[in-house]
Design an enzyme around this catalytic site. Structure first.
Site, PDB file in Angstrom:
ATOM      1  N   SER A   1      76.666   7.613  28.969  1.00 19.09           N
ATOM      2  CA  SER A   1      75.311   7.145  28.712  1.00 19.09           C
ATOM      3  C   SER A   1      75.025   6.077  29.757  1.00 19.09           C
ATOM      4  CB  SER A   1      75.220   6.563  27.304  1.00 19.09           C
ATOM      5  OG  SER A   1      73.876   6.257  27.002  1.00 19.09           O
ATOM      6  N   GLU A   2      73.928   6.261  30.526  1.00 18.24           N
ATOM      7  CA  GLU A   2      73.813   5.459  31.755  1.00 18.24           C
ATOM      8  C   GLU A   2      73.533   3.982  31.519  1.00 18.24           C
ATOM      9  OE1 GLU A   2      71.853   8.100  31.101  1.00 18.24           O
ATOM     10  OE2 GLU A   2      69.747   7.696  31.568  1.00 18.24           O
ATOM     11  N   ASN A   3      73.224   3.593  30.278  1.00 21.17           N
ATOM     12  CA  ASN A   3      73.097   2.157  30.042  1.00 21.17           C
ATOM     13  C   ASN A   3      74.459   1.468  30.033  1.00 21.17           C
ATOM     14  OD1 ASN A   3      73.394   3.697  27.613  1.00 21.17           O
ATOM     15  ND2 ASN A   3      72.993   1.864  26.433  1.00 21.17           N
TER      16      ASN A   3
END
Lengths: 237, 218
Positions: free
Chosen positions: B46-48
């Site tokens: 998840s790119e966060n």
């Protein structure tokens, strides 16, 4: 020794924010945002701010509060889809907006904190993001030159911090905050738990204290959740 | 019959291979995580700032400090880890993520994708999509074949502002699975009961049909 970094509250720590300042604010959506600092900015009434943040909060929380009070002149962000007031101000031309790919945005911030003036990234090649940028080819692939992004102030929220300014974050709250903390001319950290020197494990520090100029014990954290999704098939205990 | 969004997600899930690191975009792509084939272990990025993203939490597990890139509360699986967004996009840019599945508004038959803006109407921003499509090793698009108004989303050229150029490798829709080759969309599979003629009728870009086109296995 406390190196005089500790401030009483967010209002005290932000005493020199002026109209027209450029301010970075950590957080992803409304996760890990500097709630106390945002409230202090709203209360101070400073205006014509340029704000750099991945998102623009929601209508009534986070950066949305500064938008509603028309204190933001320009916004640099990657995704603003959750804020109707933002979209309204943007489409009506009241708000100047620079939309930047997320990886480019965080890297521009990190580079400012690392003393690197520019870098090449493939993100945005062939799109409107490319406009006005130098393009270079490396090993057959195209890259855009992107510049480091500095700010007068970086406001971040950490889980724990010590009086030396060392910061520790929890779960997905690190997001943009660790990069922004490095990039602020003045970095202000608000923390859920302010501890004495030596109380944090030096092997587990996410932001070394050298980057943090001011630190304060935060209060009344709301830690609002933007999308409360639950596993419906599991019985609630 | 055309698939629904869950059907598209089930079909995309069959692309997953054991050991893959996978980034799933918002919308139909997120649903793919519900259909991971048995015996296969993947790690969701998840790119966060998370690897090893797990399912939504139970009510008593909800943690405001633990969200995915769609800002939804999630959990972390054993062996997962957290990091910052700089690190996250470093691993994306360096091609460490094996498969990226994204939604789209339009895809061209050369692999261009438009997904972030409708000028004058909708301005949400590109988020991490431009970084992902510029760097991911394998990009699949999961979307409906046509807009609710019936216009094809598989175009000769995209009309909307682009997210990336010549990057999409495969498209999974409610009607078909298509591979992008230099000559256009090559039809690989049909949704159960959907004819080649219907796919031709609903595809605005160049469609290449060679031999018998099998139905999808779900």
């Amino acid at each position: 020794m406390n190196m005089n970094k500790v401030f009483e509250n967010a209002a005290a720590a932000l005493y020199d924010v002026r109209d027209g300042s450029t301010i970075m604010l950590g957080g992803f959506g409304i996760c890990g945002i500097p709630e106390n600092c945002i409230s202090a900015l709203v209360a101070s009434g400073v205006k014509d701010l340029t704000c750099i943040s991945n998102n623009a909060g929601v209508d009534d929380f986070g950066l949305g509060l500064l938008l509603k009070s028309h204190q933001i002149k320009k916004m640099l962000a990657s995704y603003v889809g959750e804020n109707g007031e933002f979209e309204r101000q943007l489409l009506s031309g009241e708000l100047e907006v620079d939309l930047i790919p997320q990886g480019t945005l965080v890297t521009r911030i990190q580079m400012a904190g690392m003393g690197i003036p520019a870098f090449f990234t493939p993100a945005g090649y062939g799109t409107e993001v490319m406009k006005g940028k130098e393009v270079r080819e490396f090993q057959g692939k195209h890259y855009l030159l992107e510049l480091a992004l500095h700010a007068n102030f970086a406001l971040v929220k950490a889980w724990k911090g010590d009086v030396m300014g060392n910061l520790v974050f929890r779960k997905t709250t690190r997001n943009f905050s660790t990069s922004m903390a490095r990039a602020g001319t003045v970095t202000v950290a608000e923390v859920e738990q302010l501890v004495q020197a030596g109380e944090l494990d030096p092997d587990q520090i996410h932001v070394p204290g050298i980057y943090v100029h001011r630190i304060l014990q935060g209060s009344n954290y709301e830690k609002r959740i933007e999308k409360r999704t639950v596993h419906l098939n599991t019985p609630v205990t | 019959m055309a698939l629904d969004k869950y059907g598209i997600a089930r079909r995309v899930a069959r692309e997953l291979k054991d050991g893959y690191y996978v980034n799933l975009g918002i919308g139909i792509p997120t649903l793919v995580s519900n259909y991971i084939p048995e015996g296969i272990q993947i790690m969701l990025q998840s790119e966060n700032g998370m690897l090893g993203m797990g399912p939504y939490p139970r009510e008593d597990e909800i943690d405001a400090d633990l969200i995915n890139a769609g800002k939804e509360t999630v959990t972390l699986l054993p062996g997962g880890c957290f990091f910052d967004s700089f690190e996250s996009f470093g691993m994306i840019r360096a091609g460490k993520v094996d498969l990226t599945v994204l939604g789209a508004m339009e895809v061209s038959d050369q692999g261009d994708i438009a997904s972030w803006k409708i000028p004058g109407k909708m301005v949400k921003g590109m988020g991490g999509a431009m970084d992902l499509v510029a760097s991911a090793r394998h990009i699949a698009v999961a979307m409906m074949h046509c807009t609710p108004a019936g216009d094809s989303k598989l175009m000769r050229e995209c009309n909307l502002p682009l997210t990336g150029v010549r990057c999409v490798k495969r498209v999974f829709t409610d009607l078909a699975v298509l591979e992008i080759i230099p000559e256009g969309f090559r039809l690989l599979e049909r949704a159960p009961g959907v004819s080649v003629e219907e796919i031709q009728r609903r595809t605005a870009g160049r469609l290449i049909v060679e031999g018998d086109i099998p139905e999808m296995h779900l």
